[in-house]
Scaffold this motif. Structure first.
Motif, PDB file in Angstrom:
ATOM      1  N   ASP A 240       4.372   6.113   2.748  1.00 47.39           N
ATOM      2  CA  ASP A 240       3.663   7.266   2.183  1.00 47.39           C
ATOM      3  C   ASP A 240       2.176   6.979   2.046  1.00 47.39           C
ATOM      4  O   ASP A 240       1.327   7.851   2.333  1.00 47.39           O
ATOM      5  CB  ASP A 240       4.253   7.627   0.819  1.00 47.39           C
ATOM      6  CG  ASP A 240       5.646   8.236   0.934  1.00 47.39           C
ATOM      7  OD1 ASP A 240       5.998   8.693   2.041  1.00 47.39           O
ATOM      8  OD2 ASP A 240       6.370   8.241  -0.081  1.00 47.39           O
ATOM      9  N   ILE A 241       1.840   5.765   1.614  1.00 52.37           N
ATOM     10  CA  ILE A 241       0.422   5.391   1.492  1.00 52.37           C
ATOM     11  C   ILE A 241      -0.220   5.370   2.877  1.00 52.37           C
ATOM     12  O   ILE A 241      -1.374   5.799   3.059  1.00 52.37           O
ATOM     13  CB  ILE A 241       0.281   4.021   0.785  1.00 52.37           C
ATOM     14  CG1 ILE A 241       0.732   4.139  -0.670  1.00 52.37           C
ATOM     15  CG2 ILE A 241      -1.164   3.517   0.865  1.00 52.37           C
ATOM     16  CD1 ILE A 241       0.811   2.808  -1.409  1.00 52.37           C
ATOM     17  N   GLY A 242       0.522   4.876   3.881  1.00 48.78           N
ATOM     18  CA  GLY A 242       0.012   4.864   5.243  1.00 48.78           C
ATOM     19  C   GLY A 242      -0.324   6.260   5.728  1.00 48.78           C
ATOM     20  O   GLY A 242      -1.356   6.481   6.387  1.00 48.78           O
ATOM     21  N   LYS A 243       0.542   7.223   5.387  1.00 49.95           N
ATOM     22  CA  LYS A 243       0.283   8.613   5.789  1.00 49.95           C
ATOM     23  C   LYS A 243      -0.949   9.164   5.070  1.00 49.95           C
ATOM     24  O   LYS A 243      -1.764   9.890   5.662  1.00 49.95           O
ATOM     25  CB  LYS A 243       1.501   9.476   5.484  1.00 49.95           C
ATOM     26  CG  LYS A 243       2.704   9.164   6.358  1.00 49.95           C
ATOM     27  CD  LYS A 243       3.947   9.917   5.894  1.00 49.95           C
ATOM     28  CE  LYS A 243       5.182   9.512   6.690  1.00 49.95           C
ATOM     29  NZ  LYS A 243       6.419  10.134   6.182  1.00 49.95           N
ATOM     30  N   ARG A 244      -1.088   8.820   3.789  1.00 50.57           N
ATOM     31  CA  ARG A 244      -2.213   9.337   3.017  1.00 50.57           C
ATOM     32  C   ARG A 244      -3.535   8.857   3.591  1.00 50.57           C
ATOM     33  O   ARG A 244      -4.529   9.591   3.618  1.00 50.57           O
ATOM     34  CB  ARG A 244      -2.084   8.891   1.555  1.00 50.57           C
ATOM     35  CG  ARG A 244      -3.045   9.622   0.613  1.00 50.57           C
ATOM     36  CD  ARG A 244      -3.057   9.022  -0.786  1.00 50.57           C
ATOM     37  NE  ARG A 244      -1.725   8.612  -1.242  1.00 50.57           N
ATOM     38  CZ  ARG A 244      -1.508   7.742  -2.232  1.00 50.57           C
ATOM     39  NH1 ARG A 244      -2.563   7.188  -2.845  1.00 50.57           N
ATOM     40  NH2 ARG A 244      -0.302   7.432  -2.611  1.00 50.57           N
ATOM     41  N   PHE A 245      -3.573   7.604   4.079  1.00 48.94           N
ATOM     42  CA  PHE A 245      -4.820   7.044   4.593  1.00 48.94           C
ATOM     43  C   PHE A 245      -4.844   7.019   6.128  1.00 48.94           C
ATOM     44  O   PHE A 245      -5.718   6.379   6.714  1.00 48.94           O
ATOM     45  CB  PHE A 245      -5.036   5.634   4.033  1.00 48.94           C
ATOM     46  CG  PHE A 245      -5.353   5.632   2.564  1.00 48.94           C
ATOM     47  CD1 PHE A 245      -6.647   5.857   2.125  1.00 48.94           C
ATOM     48  CD2 PHE A 245      -4.356   5.448   1.620  1.00 48.94           C
ATOM     49  CE1 PHE A 245      -6.948   5.877   0.770  1.00 48.94           C
ATOM     50  CE2 PHE A 245      -4.642   5.467   0.264  1.00 48.94           C
ATOM     51  CZ  PHE A 245      -5.943   5.693  -0.171  1.00 48.94           C
ATOM     52  N   ASN A 246      -3.863   7.703   6.740  1.00 46.62           N
ATOM     53  CA  ASN A 246      -3.813   7.819   8.199  1.00 46.62           C
ATOM     54  C   ASN A 246      -3.893   6.448   8.876  1.00 46.62           C
ATOM     55  O   ASN A 246      -4.690   6.232   9.797  1.00 46.62           O
ATOM     56  CB  ASN A 246      -4.946   8.721   8.704  1.00 46.62           C
ATOM     57  CG  ASN A 246      -4.728   9.130  10.150  1.00 46.62           C
ATOM     58  OD1 ASN A 246      -3.593   9.209  10.619  1.00 46.62           O
ATOM     59  ND2 ASN A 246      -5.817   9.380  10.868  1.00 46.62           N
ATOM     60  N   ASN A 247      -3.056   5.526   8.401  1.00 42.37           N
ATOM     61  CA  ASN A 247      -3.027   4.171   8.953  1.00 42.37           C
ATOM     62  C   ASN A 247      -1.728   3.984   9.740  1.00 42.37           C
ATOM     63  O   ASN A 247      -0.671   3.735   9.149  1.00 42.37           O
ATOM     64  CB  ASN A 247      -3.122   3.140   7.822  1.00 42.37           C
ATOM     65  CG  ASN A 247      -3.323   1.728   8.340  1.00 42.37           C
ATOM     66  OD1 ASN A 247      -2.544   1.236   9.139  1.00 42.37           O
ATOM     67  ND2 ASN A 247      -4.372   1.075   7.867  1.00 42.37           N
TER      68      ASN A 247
ATOM     69  N   ASP B 237      -0.450   1.601  11.588  1.00 40.98           N
ATOM     70  CA  ASP B 237       0.246   0.318  11.421  1.00 40.98           C
ATOM     71  C   ASP B 237       1.106   0.323  10.160  1.00 40.98           C
ATOM     72  O   ASP B 237       2.272  -0.112  10.177  1.00 40.98           O
ATOM     73  CB  ASP B 237      -0.757  -0.831  11.339  1.00 40.98           C
ATOM     74  CG  ASP B 237      -1.288  -1.242  12.710  1.00 40.98           C
ATOM     75  OD1 ASP B 237      -0.809  -0.681  13.715  1.00 40.98           O
ATOM     76  OD2 ASP B 237      -2.172  -2.114  12.773  1.00 40.98           O
ATOM     77  N   LEU B 238       0.535   0.802   9.083  1.00 40.69           N
ATOM     78  CA  LEU B 238       1.250   0.816   7.810  1.00 40.69           C
ATOM     79  C   LEU B 238       2.415   1.814   7.838  1.00 40.69           C
ATOM     80  O   LEU B 238       3.503   1.526   7.324  1.00 40.69           O
ATOM     81  CB  LEU B 238       0.290   1.149   6.671  1.00 40.69           C
ATOM     82  CG  LEU B 238       0.881   1.161   5.256  1.00 40.69           C
ATOM     83  CD1 LEU B 238       1.597  -0.142   4.946  1.00 40.69           C
ATOM     84  CD2 LEU B 238      -0.215   1.441   4.225  1.00 40.69           C
ATOM     85  N   ILE B 239       2.184   2.968   8.450  1.00 40.31           N
ATOM     86  CA  ILE B 239       3.259   3.967   8.544  1.00 40.31           C
ATOM     87  C   ILE B 239       4.467   3.375   9.261  1.00 40.31           C
ATOM     88  O   ILE B 239       5.613   3.481   8.797  1.00 40.31           O
ATOM     89  CB  ILE B 239       2.765   5.220   9.299  1.00 40.31           C
ATOM     90  CG1 ILE B 239       1.685   5.945   8.481  1.00 40.31           C
ATOM     91  CG2 ILE B 239       3.929   6.166   9.590  1.00 40.31           C
ATOM     92  CD1 ILE B 239       0.978   7.044   9.259  1.00 40.31           C
ATOM     93  N   ILE B 240       4.221   2.700  10.386  1.00 40.75           N
ATOM     94  CA  ILE B 240       5.321   2.186  11.209  1.00 40.75           C
ATOM     95  C   ILE B 240       5.993   0.992  10.542  1.00 40.75           C
ATOM     96  O   ILE B 240       7.224   0.841  10.600  1.00 40.75           O
ATOM     97  CB  ILE B 240       4.817   1.839  12.623  1.00 40.75           C
ATOM     98  CG1 ILE B 240       4.277   3.104  13.287  1.00 40.75           C
ATOM     99  CG2 ILE B 240       5.927   1.229  13.451  1.00 40.75           C
ATOM    100  CD1 ILE B 240       5.223   4.301  13.251  1.00 40.75           C
ATOM    101  N   LEU B 241       5.233   0.143   9.890  1.00 41.30           N
ATOM    102  CA  LEU B 241       5.855  -0.960   9.137  1.00 41.30           C
ATOM    103  C   LEU B 241       6.735  -0.410   8.020  1.00 41.30           C
ATOM    104  O   LEU B 241       7.797  -0.963   7.715  1.00 41.30           O
ATOM    105  CB  LEU B 241       4.779  -1.887   8.566  1.00 41.30           C
ATOM    106  CG  LEU B 241       4.072  -2.801   9.567  1.00 41.30           C
ATOM    107  CD1 LEU B 241       2.927  -3.553   8.877  1.00 41.30           C
ATOM    108  CD2 LEU B 241       5.049  -3.795  10.194  1.00 41.30           C
ATOM    109  N   GLY B 242       6.296   0.698   7.426  1.00 41.95           N
ATOM    110  CA  GLY B 242       7.109   1.345   6.396  1.00 41.95           C
ATOM    111  C   GLY B 242       8.410   1.877   6.975  1.00 41.95           C
ATOM    112  O   GLY B 242       9.487   1.695   6.395  1.00 41.95           O
TER     113      GLY B 242
END
Length: 544
Positions: free
Chosen positions: A146-153, A155-160
């Motif tokens: 969710d944080i990855g989506k908020r900051f459009n990251n 790498d973080l979205i996919i690791l999540g």
């Protein structure tokens, strides 16, 4: 080459995934005058991707320090996170924990929301997974995504997604977990994420799919990983994982020489910082040697795998069984079964456990193992595992003198295994079907099943299995040429144990007078004058 031109060439090479060229150019530029933080980070990534892991962490530490000097807290924390993760990958857990703790402190002091807050949830989720707390892990990974989506990251979205999927699978929510895997893999093959994260996702997804016997997904993503690695000839860290998984799939499909070649290539990569992958490569070699009857080489490979942290079971116990060391094999597999708690890990142990328990005449223990394997297969609902479980249950039914029930299970198992193109396991199942048919006095089908299995074993080079079938075929042929009926062979089998005609009558639920007649016929057909001579003839000529 000036520093400016070296930097330009290094950045261009990095964009084109020419990792070795990028590394060389950045090192050249760094030699004249220290690189800035961003270029040091690129140099660190290039170093990692060509296998220079020690130089990678040192360079990333320099980048981290420069980000700190520039008061760029987010990038400094991000560098600290990746330094910590790469140290974890190398097995240096204390140092890795220290760098993750530094990243957390920097973000706490920063007191502003940023993507790095989500990255720090990843190791927390992994820790929960290691402790078996899948629901808590799922919460951490979901928050990270969710944080990855908020900051459009990306790498973080996919690791999540990856961690969330792994957590669901640990809770036996297989369909939900693999759906998240597929979504993560779409981003990987679409080139939406960094190379290091892509490699992590590839390896984790393939390994998990193998563990839950989702062989179709594992095969598909392994092919994709092979293409990804081949497109980057300089790439080192994920090539070993690719080779090992390819070897496992090739072995399943009966391509044993190709599987051995891939396993050897994985061993030759010589990456001491990745012992699990190398250990798995040696274990795969050991399994192939065992199936071919080369027990000396298999033993050496199992030892190498063990030295690199890969448990050599259940293969080592099966090798000991093949060498006739039944009691040694029984103790080894019982220890492995007792130590294994994870359900999917038990699914890999239980087929061997049942086989060895049956060889040790511990049918009740074998039956319990087969029942547990069937329960796991029903939960996971993976076709291959269900086929294996049905075959294992068929072998237990056969040992319990229920050949008709056994054949039903074994035929169903054979259908699945052939659909999955698992030629070796299918041939072993045909041997069991032949044995069941023999108990039902259907010698024609028995011979047909044995012949079909023998042909597969011969093609594969599975010498121990081929010799076993040769013995069974010889016994069938000897029985046929002796002129004995199936009932007379059954009487001879019991007679050879030393039992009286009265005992034989009780065992077969026939009259003693009928047994007398069978014994007389046996002596006449074998042209011998005594029960002892009939017994000796029977053993010598493989009649029993």
């Amino acid at each position: 080459m000036t520093k400016s031109s070296a930097l330009q060439r290094g950045r261009e090479a990095f964009r084109h995934r020419s990792w070795a060229d990028a590394y060389s150019c950045f090192v050249s530029a760094d030699g004249e005058e220290s690189l800035d933080a961003e270029d040091l980070e690129l140099l660190a990534k290039a170093a990692y991707l060509i296998g220079k892991e020690s130089g990678c962490t040192e360079t990333w530490m320099r980048a981290h320090q420069k980000f700190l000097n520039e008061a760029n807290t987010e990038r400094a924390a991000n560098s600290a996170f990746w330094i910590g993760m790469l140290l974890f990958f190398r097995g240096e857990h204390a140092q890795g924990s220290g760098w993750i703790a530094r990243a957390a402190r920097l973000i706490n002091e920063y007191q502003q929301e940023c993507a790095e807050m989500g990255f720090l949830l990843i190791p927390e989720g992994l820790q929960f997974l290691r402790k078996g707390e899948a629901e808590a892990a799922q919460e951490k990974f979901s928050m990270a995504g969710d944080i990855g989506k908020r900051f459009n990251n990306p790498d973080l979205i996919i690791l999540g997604y990856l961690g969330h999927g792994q957590s669901l699978i640990k809770q036996n929510k297989i369909a939900e977990g693999t759906t998240l895997f597929d979504e993560a893999m779409v981003a990987v093959v679409s080139d939406e994420i960094s190379q290091i994260v892509a490699g992590i996702v590839y390896c984790a997804v393939i390994e998990t799919c193998q563990n839950i016997y989702d062989l179709q997904r594992a095969s598909e993503w392994t092919d994709a990983l092979s293409r990804w690695c081949n497109a980057q000839p300089d790439l080192i860290p994920y090539r070993g994982q690719c080779l090992v998984r390819r070897a496992e799939i090739m072995q399943l499909h009966g391509k044993w020489p190709d599987a051995m070649n891939e396993a050897r290539r994985a061993c030759e990569l010589k990456r001491p910082s990745s012992p699990p992958v190398t250990g798995e490569a040696f274990y795969r070699q050991a399994e192939l040697y065992r199936l071919q009857g080369n027990f000396s080489e298999a033993g050496n490979a199992y030892k190498q795998a063990s030295n690199l942290g890969r448990n050599p079971q259940p293969g080592l116990a099966l090798m000991q069984l093949g060498q006739g060391k039944t009691e040694v094999a029984r103790m080894a597999i019982c220890n492995a079964e007792g130590e294994t708690q994870d359900r999917m890990a038990r699914a890999r142990i239980l087929p061997a456990y049942v086989e060895i328990m049956l060889a040790s005449e511990e049918v009740q223990a074998a039956e319990a193992g087969a029942k547990e394997l069937s329960d796991i297969a029903s939960e996971v609902n993976a076709p291959y595992l269900r086929g294996v479980a049905a075959g294992v249950m068929g072998s237990v039914l056969l040992a319990n003198e229920k050949p008709a029930e056994a054949i039903k299970k074994l035929r169903w198992s054979l259908g699945i295994l052939k659909t999955m193109d698992s030629s070796y396991e299918a041939a072993r199942t045909q041997v069991l079907i032949g044995l069941a048919c023999r108990k039902l006095e259907d010698e024609n089908t028995t011979t047909m099943e044995f012949d079909a299995a023998r042909k597969v074993f011969q093609q594969l080079g599975a010498i121990p299995d081929q010799l076993k079938v040769d013995s069974l075929l010889q016994r069938t042929q000897s029985a046929e040429t002796s002129g004995l009926t199936s009932r007379e062979r059954e009487v001879l089998r019991i007679l050879a144990t030393g039992k009286t005609n009265k005992d034989i009558a009780g065992d077969l639920f026939i009259s003693e007078r009928t047994v007398d007649r069978h014994v007389s016929n046996i002596l006449a057909k074998l042209n011998v004058s005594s029960r002892a001579a009939a017994t000796a003839f029977a053993y010598k000529n493989n009649l029993i």
